[in-house]
Design a protein around this motif. Structure first.
Motif, PDB file in Angstrom:
ATOM      1  N   VAL A 182       0.873  -1.180   0.000  1.00 16.18           N
ATOM      2  CA  VAL A 182       0.000   0.000   0.000  1.00 16.18           C
ATOM      3  C   VAL A 182       0.903   1.220   0.000  1.00 16.18           C
ATOM      4  O   VAL A 182       1.905   1.263   0.718  1.00 16.18           O
ATOM      5  N   GLU A 183       0.552   2.221  -0.796  1.00 17.56           N
ATOM      6  CA  GLU A 183       1.402   3.408  -0.893  1.00 17.56           C
ATOM      7  C   GLU A 183       0.549   4.644  -1.159  1.00 17.56           C
ATOM      8  O   GLU A 183      -0.421   4.578  -1.920  1.00 17.56           O
ATOM      9  N   ILE A 184       0.895   5.737  -0.504  1.00  9.55           N
ATOM     10  CA  ILE A 184       0.251   7.012  -0.798  1.00  9.55           C
ATOM     11  C   ILE A 184       0.960   7.651  -1.983  1.00  9.55           C
ATOM     12  O   ILE A 184       2.182   7.765  -1.993  1.00  9.55           O
ATOM     13  N   ILE A 185       0.195   8.034  -2.983  1.00  9.79           N
ATOM     14  CA  ILE A 185       0.763   8.614  -4.198  1.00  9.79           C
ATOM     15  C   ILE A 185       0.269  10.058  -4.341  1.00  9.79           C
ATOM     16  O   ILE A 185      -0.787  10.412  -3.830  1.00  9.79           O
ATOM     17  N   SER A 209     -16.039   6.384  -8.457  1.00 10.11           N
ATOM     18  CA  SER A 209     -16.552   5.349  -7.546  1.00 10.11           C
ATOM     19  C   SER A 209     -15.439   4.471  -6.964  1.00 10.11           C
ATOM     20  O   SER A 209     -15.614   3.860  -5.905  1.00 10.11           O
ATOM     21  N   PHE A 210     -14.290   4.415  -7.636  1.00  5.12           N
ATOM     22  CA  PHE A 210     -13.123   3.677  -7.125  1.00  5.12           C
ATOM     23  C   PHE A 210     -11.883   4.532  -7.396  1.00  5.12           C
ATOM     24  O   PHE A 210     -11.167   4.321  -8.384  1.00  5.12           O
ATOM     25  N   PRO A 211     -11.643   5.558  -6.551  1.00  6.88           N
ATOM     26  CA  PRO A 211     -10.602   6.551  -6.830  1.00  6.88           C
ATOM     27  C   PRO A 211      -9.205   6.121  -6.410  1.00  6.88           C
ATOM     28  O   PRO A 211      -8.426   6.915  -5.877  1.00  6.88           O
ATOM     29  N   PHE A 212      -8.850   4.850  -6.654  1.00  2.00           N
ATOM     30  CA  PHE A 212      -7.547   4.322  -6.245  1.00  2.00           C
ATOM     31  C   PHE A 212      -6.926   3.524  -7.379  1.00  2.00           C
ATOM     32  O   PHE A 212      -7.608   3.151  -8.332  1.00  2.00           O
ATOM     33  N   LEU A 213      -5.636   3.254  -7.261  1.00  2.00           N
ATOM     34  CA  LEU A 213      -4.935   2.458  -8.252  1.00  2.00           C
ATOM     35  C   LEU A 213      -4.676   1.074  -7.692  1.00  2.00           C
ATOM     36  O   LEU A 213      -4.165   0.939  -6.571  1.00  2.00           O
ATOM     37  N   LEU A 214      -5.016   0.066  -8.464  1.00  2.00           N
ATOM     38  CA  LEU A 214      -4.783  -1.314  -8.056  1.00  2.00           C
ATOM     39  C   LEU A 214      -4.128  -2.053  -9.208  1.00  2.00           C
ATOM     40  O   LEU A 214      -4.722  -2.195 -10.275  1.00  2.00           O
ATOM     41  N   GLN A 215      -2.890  -2.480  -8.994  1.00  2.00           N
ATOM     42  CA  GLN A 215      -2.154  -3.145 -10.058  1.00  2.00           C
ATOM     43  C   GLN A 215      -1.298  -4.258  -9.466  1.00  2.00           C
ATOM     44  O   GLN A 215      -0.372  -4.020  -8.706  1.00  2.00           O
ATOM     45  N   GLY A 226      -1.671  -6.390  -7.133  1.00  2.00           N
ATOM     46  CA  GLY A 226      -1.573  -6.450  -5.680  1.00  2.00           C
ATOM     47  C   GLY A 226      -0.961  -5.232  -5.024  1.00  2.00           C
ATOM     48  O   GLY A 226      -0.772  -5.209  -3.810  1.00  2.00           O
ATOM     49  N   ASN A 227      -0.654  -4.212  -5.803  1.00  2.00           N
ATOM     50  CA  ASN A 227      -0.118  -2.964  -5.265  1.00  2.00           C
ATOM     51  C   ASN A 227      -1.222  -1.909  -5.289  1.00  2.00           C
ATOM     52  O   ASN A 227      -1.807  -1.636  -6.333  1.00  2.00           O
ATOM     53  N   PHE A 228      -1.480  -1.322  -4.125  1.00  2.00           N
ATOM     54  CA  PHE A 228      -2.632  -0.444  -3.938  1.00  2.00           C
ATOM     55  C   PHE A 228      -2.143   0.984  -3.743  1.00  2.00           C
ATOM     56  O   PHE A 228      -1.494   1.308  -2.740  1.00  2.00           O
ATOM     57  N   GLY A 229      -2.450   1.866  -4.715  1.00  2.00           N
ATOM     58  CA  GLY A 229      -2.035   3.260  -4.646  1.00  2.00           C
ATOM     59  C   GLY A 229      -3.165   4.147  -4.162  1.00  2.00           C
ATOM     60  O   GLY A 229      -4.282   4.094  -4.694  1.00  2.00           O
ATOM     61  N   LEU A 230      -2.880   4.993  -3.158  1.00  2.00           N
ATOM     62  CA  LEU A 230      -3.891   5.861  -2.566  1.00  2.00           C
ATOM     63  C   LEU A 230      -3.559   7.317  -2.879  1.00  2.00           C
ATOM     64  O   LEU A 230      -2.635   7.884  -2.277  1.00  2.00           O
ATOM     65  N   PRO A 231      -4.276   7.960  -3.811  1.00  2.00           N
ATOM     66  CA  PRO A 231      -4.009   9.372  -4.122  1.00  2.00           C
ATOM     67  C   PRO A 231      -4.175  10.262  -2.886  1.00  2.00           C
ATOM     68  O   PRO A 231      -5.169  10.168  -2.165  1.00  2.00           O
ATOM     69  N   GLN A 232      -3.214  11.118  -2.667  1.00  2.00           N
ATOM     70  CA  GLN A 232      -3.179  11.926  -1.449  1.00  2.00           C
ATOM     71  C   GLN A 232      -4.399  12.840  -1.316  1.00  2.00           C
ATOM     72  O   GLN A 232      -4.963  12.997  -0.237  1.00  2.00           O
ATOM     73  N   THR A 233      -4.798  13.452  -2.416  1.00  2.00           N
ATOM     74  CA  THR A 233      -5.935  14.370  -2.378  1.00  2.00           C
ATOM     75  C   THR A 233      -7.223  13.634  -2.038  1.00  2.00           C
ATOM     76  O   THR A 233      -8.086  14.154  -1.309  1.00  2.00           O
ATOM     77  N   VAL A 234      -7.375  12.435  -2.553  1.00  2.00           N
ATOM     78  CA  VAL A 234      -8.550  11.618  -2.223  1.00  2.00           C
ATOM     79  C   VAL A 234      -8.576  11.315  -0.729  1.00  2.00           C
ATOM     80  O   VAL A 234      -9.616  11.442  -0.069  1.00  2.00           O
ATOM     81  N   ARG A 257       4.205  -1.227   6.562  1.00  2.00           N
ATOM     82  CA  ARG A 257       5.137  -1.592   5.492  1.00  2.00           C
ATOM     83  C   ARG A 257       5.179  -0.552   4.375  1.00  2.00           C
ATOM     84  O   ARG A 257       6.193  -0.426   3.692  1.00  2.00           O
ATOM     85  N   GLY A 258       4.065   0.191   4.189  1.00  2.00           N
ATOM     86  CA  GLY A 258       3.979   0.988   2.980  1.00  2.00           C
ATOM     87  C   GLY A 258       3.842   2.482   3.137  1.00  2.00           C
ATOM     88  O   GLY A 258       4.087   3.218   2.182  1.00  2.00           O
ATOM     89  N   ILE A 259       3.462   2.968   4.325  1.00  2.00           N
ATOM     90  CA  ILE A 259       3.203   4.402   4.496  1.00  2.00           C
ATOM     91  C   ILE A 259       4.173   4.962   5.532  1.00  2.00           C
ATOM     92  O   ILE A 259       4.196   4.497   6.681  1.00  2.00           O
ATOM     93  N   LYS A 260       4.946   5.930   5.155  1.00  2.00           N
ATOM     94  CA  LYS A 260       6.039   6.429   5.987  1.00  2.00           C
ATOM     95  C   LYS A 260       5.567   6.909   7.349  1.00  2.00           C
ATOM     96  O   LYS A 260       6.190   6.606   8.377  1.00  2.00           O
TER      97      LYS A 260
END
Length: 373
Positions: free
Chosen positions: A25-28, A47-53, A55-63, A135-138
């Motif tokens: 999981v990572e904040i992008i 409706s799904f404002p995230f990136l999933l590729q 098994g890697n899940f990206g979370l846009p910071q503004t969202v 593991r993924g977010i500082k």
């Protein structure tokens, strides 16, 4: 996603995404619309404002900021009598949003604790969520409150060591005499070798994410303390003793490599020097499995560590105070000849800012007794 319906969809989508079998999981940066053209298996949308590729899940910071503002007014739970299942589910989702953005939010943590204690949320699921965040977010990797929450969940899931063995540790037993492992053994969780390996793996990743991570190293100490305390039980089955001994050997080796590669990480050096006496007491008491005992004993000698510490005095030509303090700590444990050789090298280093250290070293050497190993 400025309207309420999209906010609700976003909270639900975040919960669904984190519930998948994820690798990371990572904040992008940016908003979901900035990533809409990314070649992902699930393109970001309102409706799904995230990136999933893969098994890697990206979370846009503004969202995340928008979801946080919509979630921070979650219900404060004292009991579940006034909450139905739907409200409890929503509270868990909202507090999850809050902790991703602000992992130090004590009210959110306490609310989740309360729901776990009342049987409304699984502590195993909570540990998995914490693992992904740490593991993924500082900000999560360095947050002491989140590490403390993890330890609370570990105790709840695994129970204490004493409860597992169904015995009480009497004052004066060997466990009590292990130096530097000072926590009360009755408050330590029983960790299977697999569980212990997971905890140490999370620590390594958290320290990569956030250098000089004191709270992650403290958790490492906690997990290692549990392993050592388990090894001190004579009733521990031999296969488990063998696996735990291998875990401790691996942790010690990786910690040595870490200190050599991260010369400015005082916390890792302190942790290495803190656990070393306890590990050696376990070795000499015959509590480490014989398959790993000799290797661990050889690799934990003061002579072996001093060689590494000496290499940190000038790290790629740059003086490192951590190397000086590391080596100075080891001097009393070296033979007279080794001590004199390393002290001579330390005194000959022409580093003006270490003049105070040199003066202190002279006094320090005068008060060193004969080596005890």
């Amino acid at each position: 996603m400025p309207v309420a319906e999209d906010i609700e969809a976003g909270i639900q989508a975040l919960n669904e995404g984190l519930g998948k079998d994820l690798k990371s999981v990572e904040i992008i940066p940016g908003d979901w619309s900035d990533w809409a053209s990314s070649p992902t298996e699930t393109p970001p949308s309102a409706s799904f404002p995230f990136l999933l590729q893969e098994g890697n899940f990206g979370l846009p910071q503004t969202v995340l900021r928008r979801l946080y503002l919509a979630s921070v007014a979650f219900p404060r739970v004292k009991s579940t009598s006034h909450l139905d299942d739907q409200e409890i589910d929503r509270t868990l989702k909202q507090t999850m949003c809050v902790l991703i953005v602000n992992p130090a939010h004590q009210t959110a943590l306490n609310t989740r604790k309360r729901l776990i204690s009342l049987g409304k949320h699984s502590p195993d699921k909570e540990l998995r969520l914490l693992e992904l965040l740490q593991r993924g977010i500082k900000t999560c990797a360095k947050e002491s409150a989140l590490w403390a929450h993890r330890r609370w969940c570990l105790l709840l899931v695994n129970g204490t060591i004493d409860n597992h063995f169904q015995t009480q540790v009497e004052p004066g037993t060997y466990i009590r005499r292990i130096p530097s492992l000072t926590e009360d053994v009755q408050s330590l969780p029983f960790l299977s070798p697999k569980s212990a390996g997971t905890e140490f793996s999370i620590v390594w990743q958290a320290c990569k994410l956030y250098p000089r991570n004191y709270h992650a190293w403290s958790h490492c100490h906690y997990a290692l303390n549990a392993c050592c305390s388990m090894l001190a039980h004579e009733s521990l089955p031999r296969p488990v003793r063998r696996e735990l001994s291998n875990v401790i050997l691996d942790v010690f080796r990786r910690l040595r490599v870490w200190t050599e590669d991260h010369a400015s990480d005082f916390s890792s050096i302190h942790h290495l020097l803190t656990i070393r006496p306890a590990i050696r007491r376990l070795i000499f008491a015959g509590l480490i499995d014989e398959e790993y005992s000799d290797r661990l004993q050889n690799e934990s000698t003061a002579s072996s560590l001093a060689e590494s510490a000496d290499g940190l005095l000038l790290y790629f030509g740059e003086p490192k105070e951590s190397g000086w303090l590391y080596l100075q700590y080891l001097l009393p444990h070296l033979s007279s000849d080794e001590r004199a050789s390393y002290a001579k090298h330390m005194m000959e280093l022409d580093i003006p800012q270490w003049e105070v250290h040199r003066k202190h070293l002279v006094e320090f050497l005068q008060n060193i007794p004969e080596a005890n190993e």
